[in-house]
Design a protein around this motif. Sequence first.
Motif, mmCIF file in Angstrom:
data_model
loop_
_atom_site.group_PDB
_atom_site.id
_atom_site.type_symbol
_atom_site.label_atom_id
_atom_site.label_comp_id
_atom_site.label_asym_id
_atom_site.label_seq_id
_atom_site.Cartn_x
_atom_site.Cartn_y
_atom_site.Cartn_z
ATOM 1 N N GLU A 206 58.920 79.465 86.835
ATOM 2 C CA GLU A 206 60.365 79.585 86.482
ATOM 3 C C GLU A 206 61.128 78.541 86.874
ATOM 4 O O GLU A 206 60.918 77.809 87.804
ATOM 5 C CB GLU A 206 60.929 81.187 86.661
ATOM 6 C CG GLU A 206 60.673 81.583 88.178
ATOM 7 C CD GLU A 206 61.094 82.909 88.250
ATOM 8 O OE1 GLU A 206 61.271 83.574 87.431
ATOM 9 O OE2 GLU A 206 60.987 83.160 89.599
ATOM 10 N N ALA A 208 63.813 75.477 87.549
ATOM 11 C CA ALA A 208 63.768 73.990 87.226
ATOM 12 C C ALA A 208 62.388 73.643 86.761
ATOM 13 O O ALA A 208 61.872 72.791 85.925
ATOM 14 C CB ALA A 208 64.483 73.330 88.376
ATOM 15 N N THR A 209 61.296 74.281 87.495
ATOM 16 C CA THR A 209 59.949 73.811 87.298
ATOM 17 C C THR A 209 59.395 74.160 85.976
ATOM 18 O O THR A 209 58.920 73.352 85.152
ATOM 19 C CB THR A 209 58.878 74.374 88.431
ATOM 20 O OG1 THR A 209 59.345 74.362 89.447
ATOM 21 C CG2 THR A 209 57.513 73.910 88.042
ATOM 22 N N ALA A 210 59.751 75.315 85.503
ATOM 23 C CA ALA A 210 59.428 75.698 84.053
ATOM 24 C C ALA A 210 60.360 74.784 82.984
ATOM 25 O O ALA A 210 59.705 74.776 81.904
ATOM 26 C CB ALA A 210 59.861 77.146 83.975
ATOM 27 N N ASP A 211 61.607 74.175 83.288
ATOM 28 C CA ASP A 211 62.216 73.699 82.320
ATOM 29 C C ASP A 211 61.502 72.106 82.252
ATOM 30 O O ASP A 211 61.521 71.798 81.226
ATOM 31 C CB ASP A 211 63.512 73.504 83.018
ATOM 32 C CG ASP A 211 64.294 74.768 82.753
ATOM 33 O OD1 ASP A 211 63.904 75.473 81.965
ATOM 34 O OD2 ASP A 211 65.410 74.767 83.517
ATOM 35 N N SER A 212 60.966 71.743 83.420
ATOM 36 C CA SER A 212 60.468 70.393 83.589
ATOM 37 C C SER A 212 59.003 70.454 82.830
ATOM 38 O O SER A 212 58.727 69.863 81.783
ATOM 39 C CB SER A 212 60.029 70.025 84.805
ATOM 40 O OG SER A 212 59.422 68.988 84.828
ATOM 41 N N MET A 214 58.413 72.353 80.067
ATOM 42 C CA MET A 214 58.602 72.625 78.763
ATOM 43 C C MET A 214 59.254 71.224 78.315
ATOM 44 O O MET A 214 58.747 71.094 77.074
ATOM 45 C CB MET A 214 59.839 73.708 78.507
ATOM 46 C CG MET A 214 60.147 73.832 77.087
ATOM 47 S SD MET A 214 58.569 74.272 76.112
ATOM 48 C CE MET A 214 58.089 75.979 76.748
ATOM 49 N N ARG A 215 60.211 70.546 78.930
ATOM 50 C CA ARG A 215 60.481 69.166 78.559
ATOM 51 C C ARG A 215 59.012 68.180 78.335
ATOM 52 O O ARG A 215 59.127 67.585 77.120
ATOM 53 C CB ARG A 215 61.437 68.470 79.652
ATOM 54 C CG ARG A 215 62.739 69.161 79.468
ATOM 55 C CD ARG A 215 63.674 68.357 80.111
ATOM 56 N NE ARG A 215 63.486 67.852 81.523
ATOM 57 C CZ ARG A 215 63.820 68.658 82.484
ATOM 58 N NH1 ARG A 215 64.432 69.522 82.528
ATOM 59 N NH2 ARG A 215 63.374 68.165 83.829
ATOM 60 N N LYS A 218 57.420 69.214 75.234
ATOM 61 C CA LYS A 218 57.964 68.797 74.039
ATOM 62 C C LYS A 218 57.252 67.413 73.790
ATOM 63 O O LYS A 218 57.497 66.987 72.644
ATOM 64 C CB LYS A 218 59.377 69.157 74.005
ATOM 65 C CG LYS A 218 59.497 70.717 74.008
ATOM 66 C CD LYS A 218 61.364 70.763 73.748
ATOM 67 C CE LYS A 218 61.504 72.429 73.741
ATOM 68 N NZ LYS A 218 62.906 72.604 73.824
#
Length: 295
Positions: A206, A208-212, A214-215, A218
Amino acid sequence: MAEKSDHFMMEFKGPAKQFVALVGDVGGAIRYELNKKMKKINDEKDSYYLETYYYSAKYGLKTFSALRDVTREFDAHNTSLMCMFVGYKSIDHLKDAKKVADAIKADTRVVVIDSLELCPEAEKVEEFASKNEFEVVYLHPNQQQRLDAESVSEKVGVDRLIETMEVCNWPWRVVNAFSRGPRSSFIDKQEGDILELNVKEDYVIEGATADSLMRNYKQWFNRTSDAKIPAPQHAERVHLSPDSPTTTEGTTNPDDVSISVDIDLVCTKNQEEKKSCEGKAKKQKSASAKHVKKD
């Protein structure tokens, strides 16, 4: 000796946090064979790495002459000895190895036998192993063992030892499966270091790691023409007791006391696309039928 890959993700500073415990390797034969196959981190003593499609992991190799030394190491330093290879000596020694493996919470336990020909009680060893969460690996399999393994696409010898390490549930590892591009760009770097994840069974990624993740997913999706994550399969041999009701009555065939289980991990996205395509096909078929009927 394998050189460290340019895209190897586990370039973490400091010593390894997790280890393979190699016990009772008289003469160093097991370590000698392992060193031919293991990927070594050249600038760190006794440090190696695994790099599979799904994850990367750095680990160390600790050798012990006796089982009591393994327990002392674990108790004194709370060392993470997730994988334990035991050179076979006797059934009684294996019973002690089982107690030690349970005490240090080893996820992977393997008893290593030099060869079938040098182990007259191999059948008893395999029976004990199947009941006590050990796997038996013959370091130097004979021709028949190689042919039998090849017929079912299984590995033997040191290649199987490496494979048992790859399926070990290492606590410290990094997920790779989202990208097939240069892995060094997969996870954001923080102050020049690659982010290391302590991934346990119930771990939830979850923030920042999760955001990374997902980026990067994509980015991979947008640059890949056929952007579908393959559905991985994991085959596991499940050993049953000799008196299992599935055992063929009156036989002693070892195949009668084991089954193979295939687990399909199907990508939800692929399933949704499949349903969407099937729905469109049905609509087109229905429209064609109406058109023919009208004509």
